[in-house]
Design a protein around this motif. Structure first.
Motif, PDB file in Angstrom:
ATOM      1  N   LEU A   1       0.814  -1.202   0.000  1.00  0.00           N
ATOM      2  CA  LEU A   1       0.000   0.000   0.000  1.00  0.00           C
ATOM      3  C   LEU A   1       0.851   1.256   0.000  1.00  0.00           C
ATOM      4  O   LEU A   1       0.624   2.179  -0.765  1.00  0.00           O
TER       5      LEU A   1
ATOM      6  N   PRO B   1     -15.320   4.117  -0.357  1.00  0.00           N
ATOM      7  CA  PRO B   1     -14.488   3.753  -1.486  1.00  0.00           C
ATOM      8  C   PRO B   1     -14.758   4.514  -2.777  1.00  0.00           C
ATOM      9  O   PRO B   1     -14.073   4.287  -3.765  1.00  0.00           O
TER      10      PRO B   1
ATOM     11  N   SER C   1     -17.744  -3.129  -0.571  1.00  0.00           N
ATOM     12  CA  SER C   1     -17.629  -2.528  -1.898  1.00  0.00           C
ATOM     13  C   SER C   1     -16.315  -1.760  -2.004  1.00  0.00           C
ATOM     14  O   SER C   1     -15.855  -1.152  -1.044  1.00  0.00           O
ATOM     15  N   VAL C   2     -15.707  -1.798  -3.186  1.00  0.00           N
ATOM     16  CA  VAL C   2     -14.478  -1.017  -3.407  1.00  0.00           C
ATOM     17  C   VAL C   2     -14.723   0.164  -4.341  1.00  0.00           C
ATOM     18  O   VAL C   2     -13.822   0.641  -5.013  1.00  0.00           O
ATOM     19  N   GLY C   3     -15.957   0.621  -4.392  1.00  0.00           N
ATOM     20  CA  GLY C   3     -16.224   1.843  -5.132  1.00  0.00           C
ATOM     21  C   GLY C   3     -16.774   1.567  -6.520  1.00  0.00           C
ATOM     22  O   GLY C   3     -17.266   0.476  -6.813  1.00  0.00           O
ATOM     23  N   SER C   4     -16.711   2.580  -7.369  1.00  0.00           N
ATOM     24  CA  SER C   4     -17.252   2.460  -8.715  1.00  0.00           C
ATOM     25  C   SER C   4     -16.352   1.570  -9.556  1.00  0.00           C
ATOM     26  O   SER C   4     -15.127   1.601  -9.410  1.00  0.00           O
TER      27      SER C   4
ATOM     28  N   THR D   1     -15.523   1.928 -12.449  1.00  0.00           N
ATOM     29  CA  THR D   1     -14.705   2.710 -13.359  1.00  0.00           C
ATOM     30  C   THR D   1     -13.587   3.450 -12.640  1.00  0.00           C
ATOM     31  O   THR D   1     -12.713   4.020 -13.276  1.00  0.00           O
ATOM     32  N   ARG D   2     -13.627   3.459 -11.334  1.00  0.00           N
ATOM     33  CA  ARG D   2     -12.561   4.144 -10.593  1.00  0.00           C
ATOM     34  C   ARG D   2     -12.549   3.544  -9.192  1.00  0.00           C
ATOM     35  O   ARG D   2     -13.174   4.028  -8.284  1.00  0.00           O
ATOM     36  N   MET D   3     -11.825   2.443  -9.055  1.00  0.00           N
ATOM     37  CA  MET D   3     -11.922   1.665  -7.817  1.00  0.00           C
ATOM     38  C   MET D   3     -10.970   2.176  -6.749  1.00  0.00           C
ATOM     39  O   MET D   3      -9.957   2.799  -7.043  1.00  0.00           O
ATOM     40  N   ASP D   4     -11.321   1.909  -5.523  1.00  0.00           N
ATOM     41  CA  ASP D   4     -10.448   2.237  -4.393  1.00  0.00           C
ATOM     42  C   ASP D   4      -9.426   1.112  -4.258  1.00  0.00           C
ATOM     43  O   ASP D   4      -9.690   0.065  -3.671  1.00  0.00           O
ATOM     44  N   MET D   5      -8.253   1.336  -4.814  1.00  0.00           N
ATOM     45  CA  MET D   5      -7.257   0.274  -4.877  1.00  0.00           C
ATOM     46  C   MET D   5      -6.793  -0.167  -3.500  1.00  0.00           C
ATOM     47  O   MET D   5      -6.512  -1.338  -3.270  1.00  0.00           O
ATOM     48  N   GLU D   6      -6.704   0.800  -2.589  1.00  0.00           N
ATOM     49  CA  GLU D   6      -6.222   0.428  -1.241  1.00  0.00           C
ATOM     50  C   GLU D   6      -7.168  -0.551  -0.598  1.00  0.00           C
ATOM     51  O   GLU D   6      -6.761  -1.572  -0.029  1.00  0.00           O
ATOM     52  N   ARG D   7      -8.455  -0.217  -0.678  1.00  0.00           N
ATOM     53  CA  ARG D   7      -9.432  -1.089  -0.033  1.00  0.00           C
ATOM     54  C   ARG D   7      -9.426  -2.459  -0.690  1.00  0.00           C
ATOM     55  O   ARG D   7      -9.519  -3.488  -0.024  1.00  0.00           O
TER      56      ARG D   7
ATOM     57  N   THR E   1     -14.916  -4.409 -20.763  1.00  0.00           N
ATOM     58  CA  THR E   1     -15.101  -2.999 -21.146  1.00  0.00           C
ATOM     59  C   THR E   1     -15.482  -2.120 -19.972  1.00  0.00           C
ATOM     60  O   THR E   1     -15.744  -0.947 -20.138  1.00  0.00           O
TER      61      THR E   1
ATOM     62  N   PRO F   1     -11.196   0.332 -15.834  1.00  0.00           N
ATOM     63  CA  PRO F   1     -10.169   1.095 -16.548  1.00  0.00           C
ATOM     64  C   PRO F   1      -8.888   0.274 -16.670  1.00  0.00           C
ATOM     65  O   PRO F   1      -8.423  -0.327 -15.708  1.00  0.00           O
TER      66      PRO F   1
ATOM     67  N   GLN G   1      -6.023   0.817 -14.072  1.00  0.00           N
ATOM     68  CA  GLN G   1      -6.100   0.216 -12.749  1.00  0.00           C
ATOM     69  C   GLN G   1      -5.873  -1.280 -12.834  1.00  0.00           C
ATOM     70  O   GLN G   1      -5.240  -1.879 -11.962  1.00  0.00           O
TER      71      GLN G   1
END
Lengths: 323, 296, 258
Positions: free
Chosen positions: A51, A298, B82-85, B87-93, B107, B110, B113
């Motif tokens: 991280l 998130p 959930s790790v977010g959208s 199309t733009r994920m929360d990589m840390e989580r 498709t 992104p 990522q």
């Protein structure tokens, strides 16, 4: 009287360092400062190392580089065009970069080829505007500005067309490139190196920029070779902007607001303003990016939204105070 | 003599190792990448709502540790982090959840990522079924990677059988000219290559825009009126979009309007390439039957 | 101390045929006044002498070297110019503006030192704008800005002073102050060459005069030989009455009826 340079730059340097420390220490996963420190000295668990070292550190450095590049490019554009409202994108650079990137995506390319294409697009835009605005004598700022604005609008139309005709599968990628995202930048070293190099170049060049800002005739009368200097500023600003946009897409607002804010506080000596822009722009974007990725985690916000939300009230406050 | 001893030791070792202990599992994803895991995945991240449904269909729902926003089916998925959208994920989580297999959408996610995940050595399996057979095949491949073959293959076969039953049922049905409306503003439809296009064909429908080049073309209202479909079916985001259909009542010459063949199908049953499409296809075919009945 | 010479100089006024070739020598200690109606080309001449505009033919020679062969920086150490129209679009304080006058004397790696600041400070004091030194230029009146521009030239301290209508916007007190300053500079062996709107200033303060006619004709020489009423009436297309005040002529325009 002449303002001292060392004090403001030291303050900004400390702010930069603090912002980077905050950015590396804060994220949607809680890592205590002690744990961050142990990672930095070589220890820490595998997850923490991943991280901090593979996600947060490159992202922080990229954000700093991008913010610094955009702010310095904005300051240079404002001197070149003698217009405090100029920003790095006013001459169509980000439009050209976007067309280059989208074109690469349409052709099915990915990763480094998209970045390379974006850079090529930005430099093409530079050459185009330079060639079109060419005239006798030094460029008049209004001619350069008009040419640039029209060319930028042209790029905008091309972008809209590409979005309209591209297959649905490419669309999300394209839109997110256009919105700008620091997380995509993996290798900040080129950006940081360029930023440092330009700040060094500015030291002997700074006073000439101060004189140029008074007007080309006045500058020539005081011994400045105006045309070569304008050309140099244009190339430098383009290079900085192209690098920034290639790294992180077109992030707005930083290049316009940071030089402005600094000028309100620090005066007009470009020898101070330009390095200050590098530090302040970097700090702003690092903080904005930290907020963008944590404030409603998130969910990840586009960083341009945060720079606007941070920059606008700060700027208005400074403007009000300076009256 | 020495060689014989070495051979004996080697044979002994082979007999001692229990069979199937370190059995790697492999499957090829929709980007032609072969993904191999040392052992079946225990912590799966599903990075699109469709992928989530397919992983559950493969019987591996209990092994899912991360989903993305709008992963609302099955209801159990709503309880997963959930790790977010998508199309733009929360990589840390995402990384904190320590998945050992990431199921991505070709498709949807992104590429930048996904590239980061691959750089870190994360196994990434990208899917996006584009035909009924692909839906089954995807469920099977996921179940192989998740070690839930029996549940997965069963479900895949159920889906296959269901589809082929429907196909047989409507094989000789009279073609009905259909316009399928994906979105209202701008007006969008699907061509023959889209999965929904396949569904239309299976139910004996004739997609009036089937021959267009783009998968999801933008068209004009005039084009629809000119094509004069017999039935109009609407899907979209959200369950209550009936106003999309009422606009067509403004065109009294339209066959679909005069016959009152303005139908609505819950989009969640047709817009994701998952086993729920069986239900959606059944509904769709029934609507077309209604259209046929109204002809007389 | 420097000398500026013109050698068969014909200035380039777009759309106008070639004027009279100018062969003047501007020497240390001289104060030149350039007189002529609007559109005669006074500003064009000044900019051409400063090397900012190309000649149509002929040369400008600074200390035996043609201007076109010199580097801008070297020119700036010998020759300075106060413009009639200024672009003040970028914000700057009065002190910052005066200080840029030191630019030709500093290498790129040097920054302004105490001596440079003192020089600028003295110039601002001489022009009575030192109390405004921290104010932004854009907040000043026209007259104050004019004085700052002259202070900048003082800071630059070249051998040759070119000024385009230096008394514009100035009240009487400061007009006299500026002209006195220029006289003192000439006394210190500088050369002064300025365009003037007011021919009475030329009559009182200049040692040499150049008359520029709108059709390109020109004549020059010492002030007493040039300031003849007949020549001036022809130049300005205006009948004049001459009076003597304090040892110098004063020209008063009269309307045709008198």
């Amino acid at each position: 009287m002449m303002r001292p340079i060392a004090l403001p730059l030291s303050v900004l340097a400390i702010a930069s360092l603090l912002s980077m420390i905050i950015s590396v220490g804060v994220g949607s996963v809680a890592i205590s400062p002690a744990e961050v420190w142990s990672v930095l000295i070589g220890d820490g668990s595998g997850l923490q190392r991943t991280l901090v070292l593979e996600l947060r550190l490159p992202r922080t450095l990229s954000a700093f580089a991008t913010g610094g590049l955009l702010a310095v490019a904005g300051a240079l554009m404002q001197v070149l065009l003698r217009n405090p409202l100029a920003d790095p994108y006013v001459l169509g650079l980000s439009g050209g970069a976007a067309v280059g990137a989208l074109f690469a995506m349409l052709a099915g390319l990915g990763g480094a080829l998209v970045s390379g294409s974006a850079f090529a697009g930005a430099m093409l835009a530079t050459v185009m505007v330079f060639g079109l605005a060419h005239g006798t004598g030094s460029w008049s700022p209004s001619r350069l500005l008009l040419t640039g604005v029209v060319v930028a609008a042209g790029w905008g139309a091309v972008i809209t067309l590409m979005l309209a005709i591209s297959p649905a599968r490419e669309l999300p990628g394209m839109l997110y490139w256009l919105m700008g995202d620091v997380s995509y930048a993996r290798a900040p070293w080129a950006g940081l190196g360029l930023l440092a190099l330009v700040c060094l170049i500015v030291i002997p060049l700074g006073r000439s920029l101060n004189v140029l800002a008074r007007g080309p005739m006045q500058a020539a009368a005081l011994g400045i070779s105006v045309r070569p200097l304008e050309w140099l500023i244009y190339v430098l600003a383009s290079l900085l902007t192209a690098t920034a946009v290639t790294m992180a897409g077109s992030i707005g607002f930083v290049g316009l607001i940071v030089p402005h804010m600094l000028r309100l506080v620090l005066g007009n000596d470009q020898r101070l303003i330009l390095p200050a822009c590098a530090l302040a722009g970097g700090t702003l974007l690092v903080l904005a990016d930290t907020l963008a990725r944590t404030v409603i985690a998130p969910e990840q916000l586009p960083v341009g939204v945060i720079t606007a939300l941070l920059g606008v009230p700060t700027f208005l406050y400074l403007l009000h105070r300076s009256r | 003599m020495i060689k014989l001893k070495v051979l004996a030791v080697m044979l002994g070792w082979m007999l001692l190792v229990p069979p199937g202990l370190a059995a790697p599992v492999c499957a090829t994803d929709d980007l032609e990448v072969e993904v191999c895991l040392d052992h079946p995945a225990k912590r799966i991240a599903a990075l699109s709502p469709g992928a989530t449904e397919l992983v559950w269909a493969a019987g591996a729902g209990d092994q899912v540790v991360a989903v993305v926003a709008f992963s609302d089916y099955p209801p159990a998925a709503k309880n997963v982090t959930s790790v977010g959208s998508h199309t733009r994920m929360d990589m840390e989580r995402l990384l904190q959840l320590q998945p050992d297999l990431v199921i991505g959408w070709v498709t949807g996610n992104p590429s930048e990522q996904m590239a980061i995940l691959k750089e870190m050595g994360m196994p990434v399996f990208s899917i996006e079924p584009r035909s009924f057979e692909a839906v089954s095949h995807t469920i099977e491949r996921i179940s192989v990677l998740a070690g839930t073959e029996s549940a997965g293959y069963t479900e895949a076969e159920r889906f296959r059988q269901g589809i082929s039953t429907l196909k047989a049922q409507y094989d000789s049905a009279d073609p009905v000219r259909v316009f399928y409306q994906v979105w209202d503003e701008p007006l969008m439809t699907v061509n023959g290559e889209h999965l929904i296009g396949e569904m239309i064909e299976l139910c004996g429908g004739d997609n009036v825009f089937g021959s267009l080049a783009r998968l999801v073309p933008r068209i004009s209202a005039e084009a629809v009126v000119a094509a004069n479909p017999e039935a109009i079916l609407a899907g979209g985001m959200g369950e209550e979009n009936r106003h999309w259909l009422t606009r067509w009542t403004a065109f009294p010459t339209l066959a679909a309007t005069t016959q009152n063949n303005l139908f609505f199908i819950p989009p969640s049953l047709v817009q994701r390439p998952t086993p729920r499409m069986l239900e959606g296809t059944r509904l769709f075919c029934e609507k077309l039957e209604v259209a046929r009945d109204r002809r007389s | 101390m420097s000398t500026l010479r013109t050698c068969d100089l014909i200035i380039n006024v777009p759309g106008r045929p070639d004027g009279f070739a100018l062969n003047m020598s501007i020497e240390p200690g001289q104060i030149w006044g350039v007189l002529g109606p609007n559109g005669a080309g006074k500003t064009t001449l000044l900019h051409t002498l400063a090397g900012l505009l190309p000649t149509r033919s002929g040369q400008v020679i600074l200390n035996e070297a043609p201007l076109v062969e010199l580097k801008r920086r070297d020119i700036a150490r010998h020759l300075g110019l106060v413009f009639q129209e200024r672009q003040d679009s970028f914000p700057a304080t009065v002190m910052e503006t005066a200080l840029i006058g030191r630019h030709p004397w500093l290498s790129p790696w040097e920054s302004e030192k105490g001596d440079d600041q003192k020089c600028a400070q003295q110039a601002l004091e001489a022009m009575e704008v030192d109390h405004l030194s921290d104010r932004l230029l854009s907040t000043l009146s026209g007259g104050e800005r004019q004085r700052v521009a002259i202070a900048t030239l003082m800071t630059q301290n070249p051998d040759i002073w070119l000024l385009d209508e230096p008394t514009n916007h100035l009240d009487l007190h400061h007009q006299v102050k500026v002209m006195n300053l220029l006289r003192n500079q000439a006394a210190e062996n500088k050369a002064v060459f300025m365009c003037l709107h007011d021919l009475n200033l030329a009559a009182r303060w200049c040692s040499h005069v150049l008359l520029l006619y709108p059709n390109g004709d020109a004549c020059w020489g010492s002030a007493d030989t040039m300031l003849k009423p007949s020549a001036l009436e022809q130049l300005y297309n205006q009948k004049l009455m001459t009076v003597q005040v304090d040892g110098a002529p004063v020209f008063v325009p009269v309307s045709a009826g008198v």
